[in-house]
Design a protein around this motif. Structure first.
Motif, mmCIF file in Angstrom:
data_model
loop_
_atom_site.group_PDB
_atom_site.id
_atom_site.type_symbol
_atom_site.label_atom_id
_atom_site.label_comp_id
_atom_site.label_asym_id
_atom_site.label_seq_id
_atom_site.Cartn_x
_atom_site.Cartn_y
_atom_site.Cartn_z
ATOM 1 N N SER A 251 7.291 -4.810 -16.767
ATOM 2 C CA SER A 251 6.308 -4.952 -15.698
ATOM 3 C C SER A 251 6.983 -4.947 -14.332
ATOM 4 O O SER A 251 6.501 -4.312 -13.386
ATOM 5 C CB SER A 251 5.516 -6.255 -15.885
ATOM 6 N N GLU A 252 8.115 -5.641 -14.220
ATOM 7 C CA GLU A 252 8.862 -5.637 -12.955
ATOM 8 C C GLU A 252 9.321 -4.233 -12.582
ATOM 9 O O GLU A 252 9.364 -3.873 -11.406
ATOM 10 C CB GLU A 252 10.083 -6.553 -13.067
ATOM 11 N N CYS A 253 9.672 -3.451 -13.580
ATOM 12 C CA CYS A 253 10.160 -2.094 -13.333
ATOM 13 C C CYS A 253 9.039 -1.169 -12.868
ATOM 14 O O CYS A 253 9.172 -0.489 -11.845
ATOM 15 C CB CYS A 253 10.806 -1.547 -14.610
ATOM 16 N N PHE A 254 7.933 -1.151 -13.583
ATOM 17 C CA PHE A 254 6.900 -0.154 -13.340
ATOM 18 C C PHE A 254 5.730 -0.642 -12.495
ATOM 19 O O PHE A 254 4.887 0.161 -12.091
ATOM 20 C CB PHE A 254 6.388 0.381 -14.675
ATOM 21 N N ALA A 255 5.632 -1.948 -12.236
ATOM 22 C CA ALA A 255 4.551 -2.468 -11.382
ATOM 23 C C ALA A 255 5.116 -3.136 -10.137
ATOM 24 O O ALA A 255 4.479 -3.989 -9.530
ATOM 25 C CB ALA A 255 3.688 -3.454 -12.171
ATOM 26 N N ARG A 256 6.319 -2.733 -9.756
ATOM 27 C CA ARG A 256 6.993 -3.342 -8.609
ATOM 28 C C ARG A 256 6.228 -3.097 -7.313
ATOM 29 O O ARG A 256 6.334 -3.863 -6.360
ATOM 30 C CB ARG A 256 8.409 -2.771 -8.497
ATOM 31 N N GLY A 257 5.434 -2.047 -7.265
ATOM 32 C CA GLY A 257 4.663 -1.751 -6.072
ATOM 33 C C GLY A 257 3.728 -2.885 -5.697
ATOM 34 O O GLY A 257 3.536 -3.178 -4.508
ATOM 35 N N TYR A 258 3.155 -3.553 -6.676
ATOM 36 C CA TYR A 258 2.269 -4.690 -6.408
ATOM 37 C C TYR A 258 3.054 -5.936 -6.048
ATOM 38 O O TYR A 258 2.622 -6.737 -5.219
ATOM 39 C CB TYR A 258 1.371 -4.961 -7.622
ATOM 40 N N ASP A 259 4.215 -6.109 -6.657
ATOM 41 C CA ASP A 259 5.032 -7.284 -6.367
ATOM 42 C C ASP A 259 5.543 -7.244 -4.926
ATOM 43 O O ASP A 259 5.726 -8.286 -4.295
ATOM 44 C CB ASP A 259 6.212 -7.341 -7.347
ATOM 45 N N ALA A 260 5.777 -6.046 -4.398
ATOM 46 C CA ALA A 260 6.277 -5.883 -3.018
ATOM 47 C C ALA A 260 5.167 -5.407 -2.079
ATOM 48 O O ALA A 260 5.446 -4.841 -1.021
ATOM 49 C CB ALA A 260 7.442 -4.897 -3.015
ATOM 50 N N PHE A 261 3.913 -5.649 -2.451
ATOM 51 C CA PHE A 261 2.779 -5.083 -1.713
ATOM 52 C C PHE A 261 2.643 -5.640 -0.304
ATOM 53 O O PHE A 261 2.166 -4.936 0.595
ATOM 54 C CB PHE A 261 1.488 -5.344 -2.495
ATOM 55 N N SER A 262 3.052 -6.874 -0.056
ATOM 56 C CA SER A 262 2.866 -7.490 1.257
ATOM 57 C C SER A 262 3.498 -6.641 2.363
ATOM 58 O O SER A 262 3.000 -6.611 3.493
ATOM 59 C CB SER A 262 3.443 -8.910 1.281
ATOM 60 N N GLY A 263 4.599 -5.937 2.043
ATOM 61 C CA GLY A 263 5.247 -5.081 3.036
ATOM 62 C C GLY A 263 4.339 -3.967 3.519
ATOM 63 O O GLY A 263 4.362 -3.598 4.708
ATOM 64 N N LEU A 264 3.505 -3.414 2.625
ATOM 65 C CA LEU A 264 2.574 -2.358 3.022
ATOM 66 C C LEU A 264 1.519 -2.880 3.982
ATOM 67 O O LEU A 264 1.092 -2.177 4.905
ATOM 68 C CB LEU A 264 1.891 -1.764 1.785
ATOM 69 N N VAL A 265 1.094 -4.134 3.772
ATOM 70 C CA VAL A 265 0.067 -4.728 4.637
ATOM 71 C C VAL A 265 0.664 -5.099 5.987
ATOM 72 O O VAL A 265 0.083 -4.816 7.044
ATOM 73 C CB VAL A 265 -0.558 -5.970 3.955
ATOM 74 N N VAL A 266 1.824 -5.737 5.978
ATOM 75 C CA VAL A 266 2.477 -6.178 7.215
ATOM 76 C C VAL A 266 2.771 -5.000 8.136
ATOM 77 O O VAL A 266 2.547 -5.064 9.353
ATOM 78 C CB VAL A 266 3.781 -6.946 6.894
ATOM 79 N N ASN A 267 3.248 -3.897 7.567
ATOM 80 C CA ASN A 267 3.618 -2.726 8.364
ATOM 81 C C ASN A 267 2.463 -1.782 8.646
ATOM 82 O O ASN A 267 2.631 -0.755 9.307
ATOM 83 C CB ASN A 267 4.731 -1.948 7.653
ATOM 84 N N GLY A 268 1.286 -2.114 8.122
ATOM 85 C CA GLY A 268 0.123 -1.254 8.329
ATOM 86 C C GLY A 268 0.140 0.008 7.498
ATOM 87 O O GLY A 268 -0.683 0.904 7.715
ATOM 88 N N GLU A 269 1.043 0.102 6.516
ATOM 89 C CA GLU A 269 1.162 1.318 5.712
ATOM 90 C C GLU A 269 0.040 1.456 4.691
ATOM 91 O O GLU A 269 -0.191 2.558 4.177
ATOM 92 C CB GLU A 269 2.522 1.331 4.998
ATOM 93 N N PHE A 270 -0.661 0.355 4.416
ATOM 94 C CA PHE A 270 -1.766 0.455 3.464
ATOM 95 C C PHE A 270 -2.907 1.287 4.045
ATOM 96 O O PHE A 270 -3.704 1.871 3.303
ATOM 97 C CB PHE A 270 -2.276 -0.939 3.082
ATOM 98 N N ASP A 271 -3.000 1.358 5.393
ATOM 99 C CA ASP A 271 -4.020 2.205 6.021
ATOM 100 C C ASP A 271 -3.842 3.654 5.595
ATOM 101 O O ASP A 271 -4.817 4.379 5.371
ATOM 102 C CB ASP A 271 -3.907 2.111 7.543
ATOM 103 N N ARG A 272 -2.598 4.072 5.481
ATOM 104 C CA ARG A 272 -2.293 5.447 5.069
ATOM 105 C C ARG A 272 -2.696 5.670 3.610
ATOM 106 O O ARG A 272 -3.149 6.756 3.243
ATOM 107 C CB ARG A 272 -0.797 5.703 5.253
ATOM 108 N N VAL A 273 -2.538 4.634 2.789
ATOM 109 C CA VAL A 273 -2.946 4.725 1.387
ATOM 110 C C VAL A 273 -4.453 4.949 1.284
ATOM 111 O O VAL A 273 -4.931 5.738 0.462
ATOM 112 C CB VAL A 273 -2.531 3.443 0.626
ATOM 113 N N LEU A 274 -5.213 4.282 2.157
ATOM 114 C CA LEU A 274 -6.677 4.344 2.079
ATOM 115 C C LEU A 274 -7.240 5.712 2.425
ATOM 116 O O LEU A 274 -8.313 6.081 1.947
ATOM 117 C CB LEU A 274 -7.286 3.288 3.013
#
Length: 260
Positions: free
Chosen positions: A72-95
């Motif tokens: 799970s740590e290997c393949f779902a790491r994107g969720y474990d490190a998700f706060s970085g996408l929100v802090v940097n505003g990069e989740f807007d690009r995902v949307l």
């Protein structure tokens, strides 16, 4: 899933650009759970058994839960490190991309160095199985595989819930580690060695008991009652990820950009 595997291949190639670093990190990850397992070994050397469970039975439990956690740590790491996408505003690009946010976040980061942990868990699993007198059948082999898969889905579900909280808190909440790292530490032993409220919580709320205890009893031939129910518990436990995905979609609908 075709997009997900493209993400996986790209990130694997990028990490392999620094191969020495990759192999050294993988080597280090191999020894992280090894020290925990050494503690487990010396515990049984001193006391012999814990509430009727011997060393190799607990080692099997240890191997299953650590393999699930590392995968799970290997393949779902994107969720474990998700706060970085929100802090940097990069989740807007995902949307604004025409693909599922679940797949995009899942494929945003992989930790392939966790293969070191997976390898160590496989070695412990093989050692335990060689020293246990199990009457194997096709159904028991499938049950063992389902235990690992269900564990991966449960840990991934917890990561998803933790990531969803970032929509309101921005930064990740450390208390979630109680259910990831803490859940791994608790679930590496059969749940019936703990107090009843702990056993019930980690069976009916966060269903680690459907991964490491109830199906384990079936594989070891220690069930009392319906074998089919024990055999199917990993499938029931894997359903835990469904409400976690519903929580995620609820969070996405209420997301407000940080403006970064």
């Amino acid at each position: 899933m075709k997009l997900y595997f493209k993400y996986l291949l790209i990130l694997f190639k990028s990490q392999m650009q620094y191969r020495t670093s990759f192999w050294l990190l993988s080597f280090g990850q191999f020894f992280i759970p090894f020290t925990v397992f050494a503690g487990l070994y010396f515990l049984f050397e001193r006391f012999g058994q814990i509430k009727g469970w011997d060393f190799f039975e607990v080692a099997l439990c240890f191997a299953v839960i650590h393999m699930a956690f590392a995968t799970s740590e290997c393949f779902a790491r994107g969720y474990d490190a998700f706060s970085g996408l929100v802090v940097n505003g990069e989740f807007d690009r995902v949307l604004v991309r025409p693909r599922s946010t679940v797949v995009q976040v899942l494929g945003s980061k992989f930790e392939f160095t966790r293969f070191g942990r997976i390898l160590q868990s496989v070695m412990v699993l093989c050692w335990a199985l060689m020293n246990l007198s199990i009457e194997w059948s096709v159904v028991k082999a499938i049950t063992l595989c389902l235990m690992i898969i269900s564990g991966v889905l449960i840990f991934t579900g917890i990561y998803i819930v933790a990531a969803t909280m970032c929509f309101w808190t921005i930064q990740g909440i450390e208390v979630i580690n109680i259910f990831t790292d803490g859940g791994r530490e608790i679930a590496q032993y059969p749940l019936n060695i703990y107090q009843k409220w702990i056993t019930k919580f980690f069976t009916y709320v966060i269903p680690f008991g459907t991964v490491n205890y109830l199906p384990l009893m079936y594989i070891l031939g220690r069930t009392e009652g319906n074998d089919i129910l024990h055999m199917l518990t990993p499938l029931i436990g894997s359903l835990f990820i469904l409400p976690c995905l519903l929580v995620w979609h609820f969070g996405v609908r209420h997301y407000r950009s940080t403006g970064s």
